[in-house]
Design a protein around this motif. Structure first.
Motif, PDB file in Angstrom:
ATOM      1  N   ARG A  69     -10.542  -7.611   6.250  1.00  0.00           N
ATOM      2  CA  ARG A  69      -9.088  -7.439   6.237  1.00  0.00           C
ATOM      3  C   ARG A  69      -8.747  -5.985   5.944  1.00  0.00           C
ATOM      4  O   ARG A  69      -9.318  -5.370   5.038  1.00  0.00           O
ATOM      5  N   VAL A  70      -7.791  -5.453   6.699  1.00  0.00           N
ATOM      6  CA  VAL A  70      -7.380  -4.059   6.524  1.00  0.00           C
ATOM      7  C   VAL A  70      -5.861  -3.986   6.541  1.00  0.00           C
ATOM      8  O   VAL A  70      -5.205  -4.634   7.371  1.00  0.00           O
ATOM      9  N   THR A  71      -5.312  -3.208   5.618  1.00  0.00           N
ATOM     10  CA  THR A  71      -3.886  -2.888   5.642  1.00  0.00           C
ATOM     11  C   THR A  71      -3.737  -1.417   5.997  1.00  0.00           C
ATOM     12  O   THR A  71      -4.608  -0.599   5.676  1.00  0.00           O
ATOM     13  N   LEU A  72      -2.638  -1.096   6.659  1.00  0.00           N
ATOM     14  CA  LEU A  72      -2.393   0.283   7.074  1.00  0.00           C
ATOM     15  C   LEU A  72      -1.135   0.801   6.382  1.00  0.00           C
ATOM     16  O   LEU A  72      -0.048   0.244   6.556  1.00  0.00           O
ATOM     17  N   GLU A 135      -1.615  -6.042   7.842  1.00  0.00           N
ATOM     18  CA  GLU A 135      -0.301  -5.554   7.379  1.00  0.00           C
ATOM     19  C   GLU A 135      -0.133  -4.071   7.666  1.00  0.00           C
ATOM     20  O   GLU A 135      -1.081  -3.294   7.549  1.00  0.00           O
ATOM     21  N   HIS A 136       1.078  -3.699   8.054  1.00  0.00           N
ATOM     22  CA  HIS A 136       1.523  -2.312   8.085  1.00  0.00           C
ATOM     23  C   HIS A 136       2.620  -2.190   7.016  1.00  0.00           C
ATOM     24  O   HIS A 136       3.513  -3.034   6.945  1.00  0.00           O
ATOM     25  N   TYR A 137       2.558  -1.165   6.191  1.00  0.00           N
ATOM     26  CA  TYR A 137       3.592  -1.012   5.175  1.00  0.00           C
ATOM     27  C   TYR A 137       3.858   0.482   4.933  1.00  0.00           C
ATOM     28  O   TYR A 137       2.992   1.324   5.182  1.00  0.00           O
ATOM     29  N   PRO A 138       5.052   0.819   4.464  1.00  0.00           N
ATOM     30  CA  PRO A 138       5.413   2.231   4.296  1.00  0.00           C
ATOM     31  C   PRO A 138       4.731   2.870   3.100  1.00  0.00           C
ATOM     32  O   PRO A 138       4.600   2.253   2.038  1.00  0.00           O
ATOM     33  N   GLY A 139       4.295   4.105   3.297  1.00  0.00           N
ATOM     34  CA  GLY A 139       3.695   4.861   2.213  1.00  0.00           C
ATOM     35  C   GLY A 139       4.693   5.788   1.557  1.00  0.00           C
ATOM     36  O   GLY A 139       5.912   5.580   1.634  1.00  0.00           O
ATOM     37  N   ALA A 151       0.945   3.747  -2.178  1.00  0.00           N
ATOM     38  CA  ALA A 151       1.973   2.707  -2.202  1.00  0.00           C
ATOM     39  C   ALA A 151       1.298   1.346  -2.296  1.00  0.00           C
ATOM     40  O   ALA A 151       0.082   1.217  -2.155  1.00  0.00           O
ATOM     41  N   PHE A 152       2.119   0.323  -2.535  1.00  0.00           N
ATOM     42  CA  PHE A 152       1.592  -1.030  -2.737  1.00  0.00           C
ATOM     43  C   PHE A 152       1.834  -1.876  -1.494  1.00  0.00           C
ATOM     44  O   PHE A 152       2.956  -1.958  -0.987  1.00  0.00           O
ATOM     45  N   TRP A 258       2.306   0.027 -11.936  1.00  0.00           N
ATOM     46  CA  TRP A 258       1.221  -0.310 -11.017  1.00  0.00           C
ATOM     47  C   TRP A 258       0.786  -1.758 -11.212  1.00  0.00           C
ATOM     48  O   TRP A 258       0.633  -2.217 -12.354  1.00  0.00           O
ATOM     49  N   SER A 259       0.544  -2.440 -10.107  1.00  0.00           N
ATOM     50  CA  SER A 259      -0.071  -3.764 -10.215  1.00  0.00           C
ATOM     51  C   SER A 259      -1.530  -3.566 -10.617  1.00  0.00           C
ATOM     52  O   SER A 259      -2.135  -2.519 -10.371  1.00  0.00           O
ATOM     53  N   LEU A 260      -2.115  -4.570 -11.251  1.00  0.00           N
ATOM     54  CA  LEU A 260      -3.508  -4.455 -11.672  1.00  0.00           C
ATOM     55  C   LEU A 260      -4.438  -4.312 -10.468  1.00  0.00           C
ATOM     56  O   LEU A 260      -5.444  -3.593 -10.524  1.00  0.00           O
TER      57      LEU A 260
END
Length: 288
Positions: A69-72, A135-139, A151-152, A258-260
């Protein structure tokens, strides 16, 4: 009995196909609902359907287990992209485009395999055969500048079970062990270059551990600045780091903002990034 045996064989065959067994056996939907066929074979069809569903579930689970699994994380101006493998803390790489970030991440799989082996997860890691961008999410602006995840993702925000937390802590500790092994075998002087202004090994080590001590404050820890001067001091710092994360998890607390999960993966990433930097700048002949 021969006809019944043929029916059962056909039913078994149907379980391997991605459509309804009843349809494959020649029973249209209406007959399945109202006709004599339903009365005669309903118990068999129910068994076939259950077998089919179970087989499909097992196949899907195997496919998911073999996927990386990879998020960008996309910088706000689109200058840099960070590819993050959320199930393998520390496995993150950045580049100018999504395709380049994914390619660079995959090129580091053989290097991360050493970490997975230290964690006792080498077989699980070796089974990964495909990349799944989930997932793609904003940095942030720092994502664009450094090509690093700041970013999270939605996965970073998900709750962790105790077992999942221990798995991630084990991988983070494996990153530490790998870092220690690298610093113990590379040359004191590093190859000169633009990255880090030509820092030598001890400078890189001091920087890595010092930044981690700053992050430890998010867990309420205040490690002595010279803790890294001895093996005992560094071990005490790392034990306190892990135990504080466990305590925060038990209380459902974040490490400030920050999340753990993010704290663990960012710690692992920073550790590995500088371990790999030392490997790449090592002046020892035949080090790898």
């Amino acid at each position: 009995m021969r006809g019944f045996g043929s029916f059962v064989s056909a039913a078994r065959f149907c379980c391997a196909l991605p459509v309804s067994p009843g349809i494959i056996l020649g029973f249209p939907p209406k007959s399945l609902q109202n006709g004599r066929i339903l009365t005669a074979f309903s118990h068999i069809l129910r068994r076939v359907e259950r077998t089919f569903a179970a087989g499909t579930k097992r196949t899907g689970a195997r496919l998911m287990a073999n996927q990386l699994r990879v998020t960008l994380e996309i910088g706000p101006k689109g200058k840099k992209v960070a590819a993050v493998a959320p199930d393998w803390p520390g496995l993150e790489r950045g580049a100018k485009t999504e395709e380049a970030a994914l390619e660079r991440l995959q090129s580091y799989l053989p290097r991360y395999a050493q970490v997975a082996k230290l964690a006792g997860m080498d077989a699980e890691f070796a089974d990964l055969s495909t990349v799944d961008v989930v997932e793609h999410y904003p940095g942030t602006g720092s994502t664009d500048f450094w090509g690093i995840s700041f970013a999270f993702s939605s996965i970073d925000k998900q709750d962790l079970s105790s077992g999942a937390l221990e798995r991630e802590l084990t991988l983070m500790q494996a990153c530490w062990a790998f870092f220690d092994a690298v610093r113990g075998r590379v040359s004191a002087q590093m190859q000169k270059g633009p990255r880090g202004g030509g820092r030598d090994r001890d400078h890189i080590v001091d920087h890595t551990i010092h930044v981690e001590q700053i992050w430890a404050q998010k867990l309420g820890l205040h490690t002595p600045s010279d803790a890294d001067r001895t093996d005992e001091g560094l071990r005490a710092h790392r034990d306190a780091y892990c135990n504080a994360i466990r305590a925060f998890h038990a209380e459902g607390k974040m490490a400030r903002t920050w999340s753990l999960r993010y704290l663990i993966r960012h710690t692992a990433y920073h550790t590995l990034d500088h371990a790999w930097e030392m490997e790449d700048k090592d002046l020892t002949v035949g080090v790898r």
